[in-house]
Design an enzyme around this catalytic site. Structure first.
Site, PDB file in Angstrom:
ATOM      1  N   TYR A   1     -50.029 -21.324  26.741  1.00 43.51           N
ATOM      2  CA  TYR A   1     -50.267 -19.612  26.367  1.00 43.51           C
ATOM      3  C   TYR A   1     -50.840 -19.790  24.961  1.00 43.51           C
ATOM      4  O   TYR A   1     -50.587 -21.455  24.344  1.00 43.51           O
ATOM      5  CB  TYR A   1     -48.316 -19.863  25.991  1.00 43.51           C
ATOM      6  CG  TYR A   1     -47.850 -18.810  26.636  1.00 43.51           C
ATOM      7  CD1 TYR A   1     -48.664 -17.397  27.545  1.00 43.51           C
ATOM      8  CD2 TYR A   1     -46.457 -19.630  27.573  1.00 43.51           C
ATOM      9  CE1 TYR A   1     -48.492 -16.921  28.530  1.00 43.51           C
ATOM     10  CE2 TYR A   1     -46.141 -18.352  28.485  1.00 43.51           C
ATOM     11  CZ  TYR A   1     -46.407 -17.612  29.055  1.00 43.51           C
ATOM     12  OH  TYR A   1     -46.519 -16.720  29.905  1.00 43.51           O
TER      13      TYR A   1
ATOM     14  N   LYS B   1     -14.620 -26.378  19.962  1.00 43.43           N
ATOM     15  CA  LYS B   1     -15.242 -24.542  19.927  1.00 43.43           C
ATOM     16  C   LYS B   1     -16.620 -25.003  20.821  1.00 43.43           C
ATOM     17  O   LYS B   1     -17.401 -25.691  21.253  1.00 43.43           O
ATOM     18  CB  LYS B   1     -15.530 -24.383  18.894  1.00 43.43           C
ATOM     19  CG  LYS B   1     -15.849 -24.789  17.934  1.00 43.43           C
ATOM     20  CD  LYS B   1     -16.421 -24.778  15.800  1.00 43.43           C
ATOM     21  CE  LYS B   1     -16.805 -25.089  15.250  1.00 43.43           C
ATOM     22  NZ  LYS B   1     -16.771 -25.185  13.927  1.00 43.43           N
TER      23      LYS B   1
HETATM   24  C1  LIG Z   1     -16.658 -26.839  13.161  1.00 40.18           C
HETATM   25  C2  LIG Z   1     -15.508 -26.992  12.037  1.00 40.18           C
HETATM   26  C3  LIG Z   1     -15.065 -28.035  12.442  1.00 40.18           C
HETATM   27  C4  LIG Z   1     -15.851 -29.046  13.056  1.00 40.18           C
HETATM   28  O1  LIG Z   1     -17.192 -30.238  12.354  1.00 40.18           O
HETATM   29  P1  LIG Z   1     -17.367 -30.963  12.651  1.00 40.18           P
HETATM   30  O2  LIG Z   1     -18.872 -31.078  11.594  1.00 40.18           O
HETATM   31  O3  LIG Z   1     -18.589 -30.455  13.950  1.00 40.18           O
HETATM   32  O4  LIG Z   1     -16.886 -32.437  12.517  1.00 40.18           O
HETATM   33  C5  LIG Z   1     -13.334 -28.318  12.203  1.00 40.18           C
HETATM   34  N1  LIG Z   1     -13.137 -27.441  11.050  1.00 40.18           N
HETATM   35  C6  LIG Z   1     -13.819 -26.423  11.548  1.00 40.18           C
HETATM   36  C7  LIG Z   1     -13.073 -24.648  10.378  1.00 40.18           C
HETATM   37  C8  LIG Z   1     -14.980 -25.545  11.941  1.00 40.18           C
HETATM   38  O5  LIG Z   1     -15.313 -25.042  11.347  1.00 40.18           O
END
Ligand SMILES: *Cc1c(COP(=O)(O)O)cnc(C)c1O
Length: 347
Positions: A244, A35
């Site tokens: 800055y 994702k």
């Molecule tokens: C993002 C996510 C994962 C992966 O989690 P990690 O901690 O990055 O391994 C798995 N299941 C769901 C539902 C997620 O939202």
């Protein structure tokens, strides 16, 4: 101006997948969560590399993210969508053969109405109270859902990075109560859940962050390197200030290098003076404020200023940088900027 170079080591990525896969039994499948554009590293390249070593199941957050993944992994892989079947998703789900994880009675109704014969999974809320079908709603719908043979039943742990947290066993118990005896493929563990041990593995594990070299997978190989070019250097007298807010003042005659990356590239402003950057094996301090496109570094003690300094790599992990910015490795990775020159190695 030459952009900083982000190096993504696909060999380390696939090694991390293999190492995580080896932590569960042979008959437990290990999938990959890609994702948010593969945690910022490029969903297409990352998915193709993983498909190349035999990964068969992928997860994305949004249906539209599945398009690039489908193009990269070919027709045989299964791609699940965590956000399920949202209004307006039917065409994309169908066209790219993405499997929504139904999260509510509304999503179920929509799915069976619009894509009656299209595969689906079910995401259950076992205590995180974020995404997934609530227990009562699921019990009401269970028979009807099972009659349509979901391809996966899954849930997500809220506290898997804290092995002793009592919510882990509580969620595990609820997941068993809701799914035992259904005869459907099940998944509970992301990276943290894999490390909790076999009770959490069920039929399929779905690591994300560990693949990309982040905690809680402490044995991960670094996947990301970030080398930032020096634009110019200057000498400062005692009392002169940098950047800055004139936030840094020279207390000795100093040599300052200005580097071509800033908060617009995901280098969180808050990391400021707590982060280091590396000239080969030598750490040098960031000084002053992080600006939009620039960083300033005290290179007074370097015999020679190299053309690039390393912000991420062998000496400083994504989690080291996250600590300096008071955040987590996930946020560092997914903030990595669009301006970087991206180089993929080990593919
Ligand atoms: C993002 C996510 C994962 C992966 O989690 P990690 O901690 O990055 O391994 C798995 N299941 C769901 C539902 C997620 O939202």
């Amino acid at each position: 101006m030459t952009a900083a170079t982000l190096t993504i080591d696909l060999g380390a990525l696939t090694a991390n997948w293999r190492a995580l896969d080896a932590l569960s039994a042979r008959d437990v499948e290990t999938a990959a969560v890609v994702k948010a554009d593969g945690y910022g590293l490029g969903a297409g390249r990352v998915s193709a590399a993983l498909a190349g070593i035999g990964v068969k199941t992928f997860f994305v957050a949004l249906a539209d993210e599945g398009i690039a993944v489908r193009a990269a992994v070919g027709d045989l892989a299964e791609i699940f969508v965590f956000s399920g079947h949202m209004e307006g998703d039917a065409r994309v789900l169908e066209q790219h053969r993405l499997t929504p994880l139904l999260n509510s009675p509304e999503q179920s109704a929509r799915h069976f109405d619009q894509l009656a014969n299209h595969p689906f999974g079910v995401q259950l809320d076992t205590g995180m109270s974020r995404l997934g079908m609530e227990v009562q709603a699921f019990l009401t719908l269970r028979e009807g859902l099972m009659a349509r043979a979901p391809s996966l039943m899954m849930s997500h742990l809220a506290c898997a990075d804290e092995p002793d947290h009592p919510q882990n066993t509580a969620q595990l118990r609820t997941f068993h109560e809701l799914t035992d005896g259904l005869g459907i493929r099940r998944s509970l563990a992301a990276t943290g859940g894999i490390l909790l041990g076999e009770d959490y593995h069920f039929d399929l594990c779905r690591p994300g962050i560990g693949l990309y070299g982040g905690l809680p997978f402490g044995d991960a190989r670094a996947v990301v390197g970030l080398d930032v070019p020096v634009i110019q250097t200057r000498r400062l007298k005692v009392g002169e200030t940098v950047g800055y807010g004139a936030a840094w003042t020279a207390k000795r005659p100093s040599k300052i290098a200005t580097l071509a990356a800033g908060y617009a590239d995901g280098l969180i402003r808050k990391m400021g003076a707590r982060a280091q950057i590396w000239a080969g094996d030598i750490p040098v301090p960031l000084i002053g404020r992080v600006s939009m496109d620039l960083l300033t570094v005290d290179v007074t003690d370097l015999a020679e200023v190299p053309s690039h300094l390393s912000l991420l790599g062998a000496h400083q992990s994504v989690d080291d940088l996250a600590n300096a910015a008071d955040t987590i490795g996930y946020e560092i990775l997914t903030s990595l900027g669009a301006r970087y020159k991206r180089v993929y190695t080990g593919g």
